[in-house]
Design an enzyme around this catalytic site. Structure first.
Site, short mmCIF file in Angstrom:
data_model
loop_
_atom_site.label_atom_id
_atom_site.label_comp_id
_atom_site.label_asym_id
_atom_site.label_seq_id
_atom_site.Cartn_x
_atom_site.Cartn_y
_atom_site.Cartn_z
N LYS A 78 -26.45 45.64 27.09
CA LYS A 78 -25.97 45.27 25.75
C LYS A 78 -26.60 43.93 25.38
CE LYS A 78 -21.63 44.82 23.10
NZ LYS A 78 -20.15 44.82 23.15
N SER A 158 -17.83 47.87 19.73
CA SER A 158 -19.08 47.29 19.35
C SER A 158 -20.27 47.70 20.21
CB SER A 158 -18.97 45.75 19.40
OG SER A 158 -18.78 45.31 20.73
N SER A 182 -14.11 47.50 22.66
CA SER A 182 -15.56 47.70 22.45
C SER A 182 -16.28 48.41 23.57
CB SER A 182 -16.24 46.36 22.20
OG SER A 182 -15.98 45.90 20.90
#
Lengths: 493, 96
Positions: A78, A158, A182
């Site tokens: 990420k 997210s 998330s």
């Protein structure tokens, strides 16, 4: 060789050890998949050359009998984890071009164990969102489609790029962060496994901060076992993170005994929310039956302050964010927009560099921390946080784990839920309380809804008890037998 | 929550918000705060605020240098630097 991207991490480690294929071949296959699925916009920065270099080094280590626990496994990172020498953006214009000269602890742990990094994945800007629609680098598209309908759907957020990459077989696993859901909500939207460990289990050092008391780094993979393998590497004490726990890290794969006989599974009555689709309620019931069939004992529990978790979160998270994001001032790194004086430079830099949702949260955070509102909002929310945490403490006196749906809906179309910020915030209604309480929670793919989209179930556990969460998660996984593939992702031959 | 309040918050947060956006921002933030106010249903008079669940005592270490001597790395991402310093617009006005 064409099947390499469909292997689990455990299978790939086995194949590497047996010399069925090399880390270079495994990495090349994933670089190919990354290129083929570029339309999903899962990666902000692809690092194929670096990945091949790491893979070659991995092959050398294995040849000399020095392979680590994840040696040669291609992962996606990420783009909130700082990676030495590789652009790290947090999906924000304000960090575009930022190249850290240090490695986050979690990614350093993965590299120590031999992992290969394919690139940095897309996310909601500063991890603020539940749909990956707030990224400066564009929306991520969910590899899943509704049956007979080509509409592009969101991957959740997210960590939208990480889950899209893993679901589309363009990475074997990935890192994520979970501040209000998330990791778990996007895992649920894409039919993969996502684990938010206990607060303090995985170091936050080198992870771009959103809300420090709520941010939890954690792993994604396609099986519970793979998730456990990744957590083994990512977890551990880090003196550089003052909230990192100095506790021994067990071998999480050993927790997957399949034996949950006598385990008490809490079913919180407050999680039956208005407007929840019937198929999610039914899947939840199925989950209860599966665990019962494996010998667990369902017990009804009450988490009375559940409905206040989201409102409390939307005070605490923006408050911490407004403070954390004060560092983006155009002086030391990132974007700078000139002004006539220093204050103007700050104001222009931040106005240009931050997107709309980030600005909204900074302003709310600034407001609730400002003189005159601090007690009414911020202190009130912190008191609510105590009540929510105590709800869990009391519940865990009568149960050992809690079963709920992961999210109140399946993946929705890009552009939906945009009219009102609160509608979007409601996505996290089942996940956010465990961030406030710091307890571990996993989302496991449990079935397909009527429209052919994946649905997840969530298991929450006691502080530091990832082992029970993983054990129950693996039983659910086994019972659900989820094997569907996103449309357009070719089946393994 | 009105446009004056938004203007004030925006300045506190060092965010330039154009005049024509103030109204929209005010109504968005007002909507969110109204939703948040449901917390008032719960009496929290005797509840101790909880800032962080990490029940971890901060550890001490010897007061010695453990890091540093990496000026290049520290300045590598600076928008503007000169001779080892960050450069910003002038902040001290000259006396005339």
């Amino acid at each position: 060789m064409t099947n390499l991207t469909h292997l689990t991490i455990a299978q790939a480690l086995d194949g590497l050890q047996k010399k069925d294929f090399t880390a270079t071949e495994l990495t090349q296959a994933h670089i190919g998949a990354m290129e083929q699925t570029r339309g999903l916009n899962a990666y902000i920065t692809e690092t194929p050359d670096l990945a091949l270099k790491q893979a070659a080094e991995s092959d050398k280590r294995r040849a000399t009998g020095k392979a680590g626990t994840l040696d040669g496994i291609p992962l996606a990172i990420k783009d909130l984890f700082c990676t030495d020498g590789v652009q790290t953006t947090a999906a924000s214009h304000i960090l575009e071009g930022f190249i850290p000269r240090y490695e986050s602890t979690v990614t350093a742990n993965l590299l120590r164990d031999g992992a290969v990094f394919l690139g940095k994945t897309n996310l909601d800007e500063f991890a603020m969102g539940s749909s990956n629609m707030t990224s400066y680098f564009g929306n991520v598209i969910n590899p899943w489609k509704r049956t007979g309908d080509d509409t592009d759907l969101v991957p959740g957020g997210s960590s939208g790029g990480s889950v899209a990459a893993v679901a589309a077989r363009a990475a074997m696993g990935a890192t994520g962060t979970d501040t209000g859901g998330s990791i778990r909500q996007p895992a649920g939207f894409t039919g993969i496994v996502g684990l938010k460990p206990t607060y303090g289990r995985c170091s936050r050092w080198g992870v771009v901060a959103f809300a420090s008391s709520l941010d939890h780094p954690g792993p994604f993979a396609r099986t519970v076992k793979d998730t456990a393998l990744l957590l083994n590497s990512m977890a551990g004490y880090d003196p550089k993170d003052s909230t990192s726990a100095n506790l021994p890290v067990p071998d999480y794969t050993k927790a997957l005994s399949g034996d949950i006989r006598g385990l008490r599974i809490g079913i919180p009555k407050e999680y039956r929310v208005d407007g929840m689709p019937d198929e999610i309620e039914k899947l939840w019931q199925k989950g209860i039956e599966w665990l019962k069939a494996a010998g667990a004992v369902p017990v009804e529990i009450s988490l009375p302050h559940t409905k206040y978790a989201l409102p409390a979160y939307y005070i605490i998270a923006p408050a911490e964010a407004s403070s954390n994001l004060a560092r983006y001032d155009g002086v030391r790194y990132g974007l700078r927009v000139e002004g006539d004086n220093l204050t103007e430079m700050y104001e222009h830099t931040r106005a240009k560099g931050f997107g709309s949702e980030v600005k909204r949260r900074i302003m709310i955070g600034t407001y609730v921390l400002s003189a005159g509102y601090y007690d009414a909002f911020y202190v009130k929310a912190q008191k609510m946080r105590r009540l929510i945490t105590e709800d869990f403490t009391k519940a865990f006196e009568v149960c050992d784990a809690i079963l709920t749906p992961t999210a109140p809906s399946e993946a929705f179309a890009i552009g939906e839920k945009q009219d009102d910020p609160v509608t979007m915030y409601l996505n996290d209604v089942f996940t956010v309380a465990s961030n406030l309480a710091g307890i571990p929670a996993i989302s496991v793919p449990a079935g397909l809804g009527a429209q052919g989209l994946p649905l997840g179930l969530q298991i929450m556990g006691r502080m530091w008890d990832e082992e029970t969460v993983l054990r129950v998660g693996a039983v659910l996984e086994n019972a659900a037998g989820f094997s569907a593939l996103p449309q357009g992702i070719a089946k393994a031959a | 929550m009105d446009t004056n309040t938004v203007r004030k918050i925006a300045h506190l947060a060092r965010l330039a918000v154009p005049e024509n956006e103030l109204e929209k921002r005010a109504s968005e933030i007002a909507g969110i705060l109204k939703w948040i106010e449901q917390m008032d249903e719960v009496n929290t008079d005797n509840v101790e605020p909880l800032a962080n669940v990490a029940n971890i005592e901060l550890t001490l270490r010897p007061d010695a240098v453990t890091d540093g001597d990496c000026q290049d790395k520290v300045l590598a991402n600076a928008p503007e630097s000169v001779q080892g310093y960050y450069v910003v617009p002038k902040v001290v006005e000259q006396e005339s």
